[in-house]
Design a protein around this motif. Structure first.
Motif, PDB file in Angstrom:
ATOM      1  N   GLN A  93       0.799  -1.228   0.000  1.00 27.24           N
ATOM      2  CA  GLN A  93       0.000   0.000   0.000  1.00 27.24           C
ATOM      3  C   GLN A  93       0.831   1.276   0.000  1.00 27.24           C
ATOM      4  O   GLN A  93       0.342   2.317  -0.413  1.00 27.24           O
ATOM      5  N   GLY A  94       2.064   1.221   0.415  1.00 25.69           N
ATOM      6  CA  GLY A  94       2.890   2.425   0.454  1.00 25.69           C
ATOM      7  C   GLY A  94       3.704   2.669  -0.798  1.00 25.69           C
ATOM      8  O   GLY A  94       4.366   3.692  -0.934  1.00 25.69           O
ATOM      9  N   GLU A  95       3.637   1.744  -1.743  1.00 20.91           N
ATOM     10  CA  GLU A  95       4.479   1.828  -2.940  1.00 20.91           C
ATOM     11  C   GLU A  95       4.207   3.088  -3.763  1.00 20.91           C
ATOM     12  O   GLU A  95       5.134   3.741  -4.242  1.00 20.91           O
ATOM     13  N   HIS A  96       2.952   3.461  -3.920  1.00 23.12           N
ATOM     14  CA  HIS A  96       2.612   4.631  -4.733  1.00 23.12           C
ATOM     15  C   HIS A  96       3.250   5.905  -4.172  1.00 23.12           C
ATOM     16  O   HIS A  96       3.821   6.705  -4.920  1.00 23.12           O
ATOM     17  N   ALA A  97       3.178   6.083  -2.858  1.00 25.77           N
ATOM     18  CA  ALA A  97       3.762   7.281  -2.241  1.00 25.77           C
ATOM     19  C   ALA A  97       5.278   7.301  -2.417  1.00 25.77           C
ATOM     20  O   ALA A  97       5.858   8.349  -2.706  1.00 25.77           O
ATOM     21  N   ALA A  98       5.909   6.148  -2.271  1.00 25.33           N
ATOM     22  CA  ALA A  98       7.364   6.096  -2.431  1.00 25.33           C
ATOM     23  C   ALA A  98       7.758   6.412  -3.875  1.00 25.33           C
ATOM     24  O   ALA A  98       8.730   7.122  -4.119  1.00 25.33           O
ATOM     25  N   LYS A  99       6.997   5.896  -4.833  1.00 25.62           N
ATOM     26  CA  LYS A  99       7.296   6.164  -6.247  1.00 25.62           C
ATOM     27  C   LYS A  99       7.134   7.640  -6.574  1.00 25.62           C
ATOM     28  O   LYS A  99       7.913   8.203  -7.330  1.00 25.62           O
ATOM     29  N   SER A 100       6.116   8.263  -6.006  1.00 27.82           N
ATOM     30  CA  SER A 100       5.867   9.680  -6.295  1.00 27.82           C
ATOM     31  C   SER A 100       6.815  10.595  -5.520  1.00 27.82           C
ATOM     32  O   SER A 100       6.991  11.753  -5.873  1.00 27.82           O
ATOM     33  N   GLY A 101       7.408  10.066  -4.450  1.00 23.82           N
ATOM     34  CA  GLY A 101       8.306  10.879  -3.631  1.00 23.82           C
ATOM     35  C   GLY A 101       7.572  11.828  -2.698  1.00 23.82           C
ATOM     36  O   GLY A 101       8.181  12.638  -2.019  1.00 23.82           O
ATOM     37  N   LYS A 102       6.258  11.724  -2.648  1.00 23.20           N
ATOM     38  CA  LYS A 102       5.446  12.608  -1.795  1.00 23.20           C
ATOM     39  C   LYS A 102       5.054  11.853  -0.528  1.00 23.20           C
ATOM     40  O   LYS A 102       3.921  11.410  -0.387  1.00 23.20           O
ATOM     41  N   CYS A 103       5.991  11.748   0.365  1.00 16.30           N
ATOM     42  CA  CYS A 103       5.747  10.979   1.585  1.00 16.30           C
ATOM     43  C   CYS A 103       5.466  11.865   2.793  1.00 16.30           C
ATOM     44  O   CYS A 103       4.574  11.567   3.574  1.00 16.30           O
ATOM     45  N   GLU A 104       6.220  12.911   2.965  1.00 14.51           N
ATOM     46  CA  GLU A 104       6.107  13.751   4.158  1.00 14.51           C
ATOM     47  C   GLU A 104       4.851  14.619   4.109  1.00 14.51           C
ATOM     48  O   GLU A 104       4.477  15.126   3.054  1.00 14.51           O
ATOM     49  N   THR A 105       4.210  14.773   5.250  1.00 13.86           N
ATOM     50  CA  THR A 105       3.034  15.629   5.351  1.00 13.86           C
ATOM     51  C   THR A 105       3.432  17.098   5.198  1.00 13.86           C
ATOM     52  O   THR A 105       4.569  17.481   5.483  1.00 13.86           O
ATOM     53  N   LYS A 106       2.495  17.894   4.763  1.00  9.47           N
ATOM     54  CA  LYS A 106       2.723  19.337   4.684  1.00  9.47           C
ATOM     55  C   LYS A 106       2.163  20.036   5.934  1.00  9.47           C
ATOM     56  O   LYS A 106       2.331  21.221   6.102  1.00  9.47           O
ATOM     57  N   ALA A 107       1.499  19.269   6.786  1.00 10.07           N
ATOM     58  CA  ALA A 107       0.931  19.835   8.013  1.00 10.07           C
ATOM     59  C   ALA A 107       2.050  20.290   8.953  1.00 10.07           C
ATOM     60  O   ALA A 107       3.123  19.696   9.005  1.00 10.07           O
ATOM     61  N   LYS A 108       1.771  21.342   9.667  1.00 14.66           N
ATOM     62  CA  LYS A 108       2.745  21.865  10.627  1.00 14.66           C
ATOM     63  C   LYS A 108       2.427  21.350  12.021  1.00 14.66           C
ATOM     64  O   LYS A 108       1.328  20.895  12.286  1.00 14.66           O
ATOM     65  N   ASN A 109       3.387  21.442  12.894  1.00 19.55           N
ATOM     66  CA  ASN A 109       3.231  21.057  14.298  1.00 19.55           C
ATOM     67  C   ASN A 109       2.892  19.576  14.483  1.00 19.55           C
ATOM     68  O   ASN A 109       2.107  19.223  15.352  1.00 19.55           O
TER      69      ASN A 109
END
Length: 192
Positions: A83-99
């Motif tokens: 299930q995590g493969e798509h995020a790893a391929k896109s490189g968009k793993c880290e959240t943009k949320a603060k705090n």
């Protein structure tokens, strides 16, 4: 109490081994998640590396002196790890949320015959990636609990009941999975 808890976990072990059929054909040949906790006081750095057939290793400690233990996971767990493969391929793993609380740096890596997809994150907005990370953390937790049980069996027999109760509770809530990987220590507890 210890015997009953060990028998409960051994029953769960039988169910998890019986439920593990052949691994489905996956796009990746290996997947790993490594985690460097925010503080060594919480837990040591660890890495779980798995092949597409479910065989792999758990490593704990600094890379130079890491202790490695073999492990195997079921088809069900392999599906969660996909299930995590798509995020790893896109490189968009880290959240943009603060705090967001810093719990530790996690690096997920999917390898195939022709390329590698990897990304590092603390927390992700991608539900699939978080599900994959949770499964990896549950595998690591199981292996760490097995080590503590092994230690307690040899050096702290009074701590065994509490550790077994914690393992049973963790298995019930899903934070410890693939119990078959610590079957040796559980069988030693039953025979003790």
């Amino acid at each position: 109490m210890r015997g009953a808890a060990a028998l409960f976990v051994m029953g769960a072990l039988f169910v998890s081994v019986a439920g593990g059929a052949e691994a489905p054909a996956l796009k990746w040949t290996a997947v790993e998640l490594s985690m460097v906790p925010r503080s060594d006081e919480v837990s040591p750095p660890w890495k779980v590396r798995l092949q597409a057939d479910g065989a792999g290793t758990y490593s704990e400690g600094a890379a130079t002196d890491a202790k490695q233990m073999p492990l195997t996971v079921s088809t069900v767990t392999l599906e969660k790890l996909k299930q995590g493969e798509h995020a790893a391929k896109s490189g968009k793993c880290e959240t943009k949320a603060k705090n967001v609380a810093k719990t530790g740096e996690k690096t997920i890596r999917y390898e195939s015959a022709d390329k590698t997809a990897e990304c590092t994150f603390n927390y992700s907005d991608d539900a699939g990636l978080m599900s994959t990370m949770t499964a990896f953390q549950a595998i690591a937790d199981t292996m760490q609990r097995g080590e503590r049980l092994q230690h307690d069996l040899r050096y702290d027999r009074l701590g065994l009941d509490a550790e077994m109760e914690a393992l049973v509770a963790a298995q019930k809530d899903g934070s410890a999975i693939e119990i078959g990987n610590i079957a040796t220590v559980l069988q030693a507890l039953v025979s003790d």
